[in-house]
Design an enzyme around this catalytic site. Structure first.
Site, PDB file in Angstrom:
ATOM      1  N   HIS A   1     -68.671  -4.331 -35.526  1.00 31.65           N
ATOM      2  CA  HIS A   1     -68.045  -4.260 -34.203  1.00 31.65           C
ATOM      3  C   HIS A   1     -67.535  -5.593 -33.683  1.00 31.65           C
ATOM      4  O   HIS A   1     -66.974  -5.649 -32.596  1.00 31.65           O
ATOM      5  CB  HIS A   1     -69.002  -3.593 -33.209  1.00 31.65           C
ATOM      6  CG  HIS A   1     -68.907  -2.106 -33.260  1.00 31.65           C
ATOM      7  ND1 HIS A   1     -68.472  -1.340 -32.210  1.00 31.65           N
ATOM      8  CD2 HIS A   1     -69.147  -1.239 -34.269  1.00 31.65           C
ATOM      9  CE1 HIS A   1     -68.464  -0.073 -32.554  1.00 31.65           C
ATOM     10  NE2 HIS A   1     -68.878   0.024 -33.807  1.00 31.65           N
TER      11      HIS A   1
ATOM     12  N   SER B   1     -63.139  -1.644 -37.193  1.00 30.84           N
ATOM     13  CA  SER B   1     -62.894  -1.046 -38.496  1.00 30.84           C
ATOM     14  C   SER B   1     -61.573  -1.507 -39.089  1.00 30.84           C
ATOM     15  O   SER B   1     -60.615  -1.777 -38.364  1.00 30.84           O
ATOM     16  CB  SER B   1     -62.875   0.482 -38.371  1.00 30.84           C
ATOM     17  OG  SER B   1     -64.163   0.967 -38.124  1.00 30.84           O
TER      18      SER B   1
ATOM     19  N   LYS C   1     -63.957  14.263 -35.130  1.00 29.15           N
ATOM     20  CA  LYS C   1     -63.551  14.178 -36.536  1.00 29.15           C
ATOM     21  C   LYS C   1     -64.789  13.981 -37.442  1.00 29.15           C
ATOM     22  O   LYS C   1     -64.870  14.562 -38.517  1.00 29.15           O
ATOM     23  CB  LYS C   1     -62.576  13.013 -36.715  1.00 29.15           C
ATOM     24  CG  LYS C   1     -61.861  13.037 -38.039  1.00 29.15           C
ATOM     25  CD  LYS C   1     -60.865  11.902 -38.122  1.00 29.15           C
ATOM     26  CE  LYS C   1     -60.205  11.879 -39.474  1.00 29.15           C
ATOM     27  NZ  LYS C   1     -59.274  10.770 -39.629  1.00 29.15           N
ATOM     28  N   ASP C   2     -65.739  13.160 -36.978  1.00 28.77           N
ATOM     29  CA  ASP C   2     -66.975  12.971 -37.744  1.00 28.77           C
ATOM     30  C   ASP C   2     -67.744  14.287 -37.860  1.00 28.77           C
ATOM     31  O   ASP C   2     -68.335  14.585 -38.899  1.00 28.77           O
ATOM     32  CB  ASP C   2     -67.865  11.917 -37.083  1.00 28.77           C
ATOM     33  CG  ASP C   2     -67.389  10.499 -37.379  1.00 28.77           C
ATOM     34  OD1 ASP C   2     -66.627  10.332 -38.353  1.00 28.77           O
ATOM     35  OD2 ASP C   2     -67.776   9.576 -36.650  1.00 28.77           O
TER      36      ASP C   2
ATOM     37  N   GLU D   1     -82.692   9.057 -62.222  1.00 32.60           N
ATOM     38  CA  GLU D   1     -81.890   9.973 -61.438  1.00 32.60           C
ATOM     39  C   GLU D   1     -80.411   9.667 -61.670  1.00 32.60           C
ATOM     40  O   GLU D   1     -80.055   8.538 -61.979  1.00 32.60           O
ATOM     41  CB  GLU D   1     -82.212   9.811 -59.955  1.00 32.60           C
ATOM     42  CG  GLU D   1     -83.556  10.383 -59.563  1.00 32.60           C
ATOM     43  CD  GLU D   1     -83.471  11.863 -59.285  1.00 32.60           C
ATOM     44  OE1 GLU D   1     -83.461  12.266 -58.135  1.00 32.60           O
ATOM     45  OE2 GLU D   1     -83.408  12.641 -60.269  1.00 32.60           O
TER      46      GLU D   1
END
Lengths: 388, 102
Positions: A202, A206, A228-229, A272
């Site tokens: 921040h 972004s 949107k998220d 894994e």
């Protein structure tokens, strides 16, 4: 409204997820951050409930997991969710890193965000490895044996370090206990690092697909990007439900349903799926110490990108050569993942060695060379022609 | 609270981007332009089909060439390795290598 902006704690919430202006042009590839946050929350919650019924003792661990599966109310949902969200955590984190690589999110001024992210990635792998040991099946025991033994490659005091970690002379009760303790503790460190990741993000905000400043065109986080998220969050929950309810063991190894037995080595010891690329790099190098260094180096080399990416353009949107190089890197990563699951024999061994070479060459050779070539072409194209 | 108070505060918005955990001395970024419309006017997913299907196809198909070459090569390596491995474990390969075969 007033409280959200003035309250000493709520104002942070407001500045991060309500009023924060985000680039208008970020695509769905910018949704993995929120998905990862959700994964961490799910893991901590399901993990806390699992811990209420789990017993970190070599004699009880396997049976306590079966007890969770059979006797605890909805225990099977909690355990399968915990196991499968771990896989989704890595799917999302690889996509998140891939987005960062593709759009040059590691470049200045976001070097700190990237560096914290790399540390988070390494810590995540450690936590996932610790967690896989806890059910104390065959693959838990032997995976733990193989991976902890890697440290014995350290010269002089390697063996001492391994025995210190084990708390004995093999993976034993003391090992299981401390692994459980660390598996519970470290996720909170991960959460703190994720917070640091956000704080660092921040400062400059972004990145965006174009790679140029987006200051001139921003939308508020809420409601635009919250909505949107949520689209991808619900899509994730849908896919997760299908996996948990219909294919809960799809990504696991059947050998881990056999109780750990120090007297029986499994036919093949595989980690894994999300650790396979790095396992392949480890096995590609014949020398044990160099192999261990290469494995850790393959993660740490992500830190060097802000230095080796010499291009003046941020991101691959307008760089066709780098786009091609990026997808070659993705394919190389998938090949390493596949090779990690195979027996180390010809031709898999050779393919693994070539893929490992390409992996490191991508960071150290390909990325800087493409950058220099592009910069040179740009200079030639924009040079003052009147001097001729 | 009057709207102008919020606008002039250090809260994020057109005039302010960052907020460093209560620190008011962080340099403010200049020139952040934020657009917004009334929540009553905003549509959740406008032109969803056109955007997600047709425009999505247009955007992704432009990238096709960058995927086809690497993934094609990757798949080629995968199938070649599988075939070679199968041969290595076949009777024919053992005979060719001069290894005794039961």
């Amino acid at each position: 409204m007033r409280l959200l902006k003035t309250h000493v704690l709520l104002r942070f919430l407001n500045s991060y997820v309500v009023d924060s202006p985000q680039p208008a042009n970020i695509s769905y590839l910018w949704n993995f951050g929120s998905l990862l946050a959700l994964c961490l929350i799910i893991q901590i919650l399901t993990g806390a409930f699992l811990a209420m019924h789990y017993s970190p003792n070599v004699d009880f661990a396997f049976n306590s997991v079966e007890h969770i599966m059979r006797d605890v109310n909805n225990g099977w949902i909690i355990r399968y969710t915990h196991a499968n969200v771990a896989s989704f955590f890595f799917i999302f984190v690889y996509m998140h890193v891939g987005r960062g690589l593709y759009y040059g999110s590691y470049k200045s001024p976001r070097v700190l965000v990237w560096s914290i992210g790399v540390i988070i990635l390494i810590l995540m792998m450690a936590i996932a490895f610790l967690g896989y040991v806890l059910p104390y099946g065959q693959m838990s025991l032997w995976g733990a044996t193989v991976i902890t033994n890697l440290l014995s490659a350290i010269p002089i005091f390697g063996v001492d370090i391994v025995e210190l970690i084990w708390g004995g002379f093999s993976v034993s009760n003391a090992t299981l206990n401390r692994f459980f303790s660390l598996h519970y503790l470290l996720p909170f460190l991960l959460a703190a690092l994720a917070l640091a990741h956000l704080i660092a993000l921040h400062v400059h905000g972004s990145n965006n697909p174009n790679g140029v400043t987006s200051n001139g065109d921003r939308y508020a986080m809420h409601p635009y990007f919250i909505f949107k998220d949520l689209v991808t969050i619900f899509a994730f929950l849908l896919v997760l439900s299908v996996i948990v309810f219909f294919y809960p063991n799809l990504l696991g190894h059947s050998d881990n349903y056999i109780p750990a037995d120090p007297m029986v080595t499994p036919a093949s010891i595989v980690p894994e799926w999300y650790l396979l690329p790095f396992y392949a790099i480890l096995r590609s190098i014949p020398n044990k110490l160099l192999g261990v260094l290469a494995m850790f180096g393959s993660l740490l080399i992500l830190l060097i990108l802000p230095l080796t990416d010499l291009s003046r353009i941020r991101g691959n949107q307008f760089r066709p050569a780098m786009k091609l190089a990026f997808w070659f890197f993705v394919v190389d990563f998938i090949i390493l993942l596949w090779i990690g699951s195979q027996h180390p024999e010809s031709p898999y061994l050779e393919i693994g060695q070539i893929a490992t070479t390409f992996y490191f060459a991508w960071f150290l050779v390909l990325v800087p060379i493409i950058g220099i070539a592009e910069n040179t072409l740009l200079d030639v194209a924009t040079a003052d022609k009147t001097n001729k | 609270m009057r709207p102008s108070v919020a606008r002039q505060s250090e809260m994020p918005g057109p005039k302010v981007y960052s907020l460093w955990w209560g620190d008011r001395t962080i340099p403010k970024q200049k020139g952040v332009v934020e657009y917004t419309i009334s929540a009553y006017r905003a549509k959740a997913a406008p032109h969803m089909l056109r955007n997600y299907l047709f425009n999505g196809y247009r955007r992704l198909s432009g990238e096709l060439v960058f995927w086809l070459i690497p993934f094609g090569m990757g798949y080629g390596i995968y199938t070649w390795a599988k075939k070679t491995d199968a041969y290595h474990h076949s009777k024919a390969a053992h005979v060719a290598a001069g290894v005794e075969h039961d």
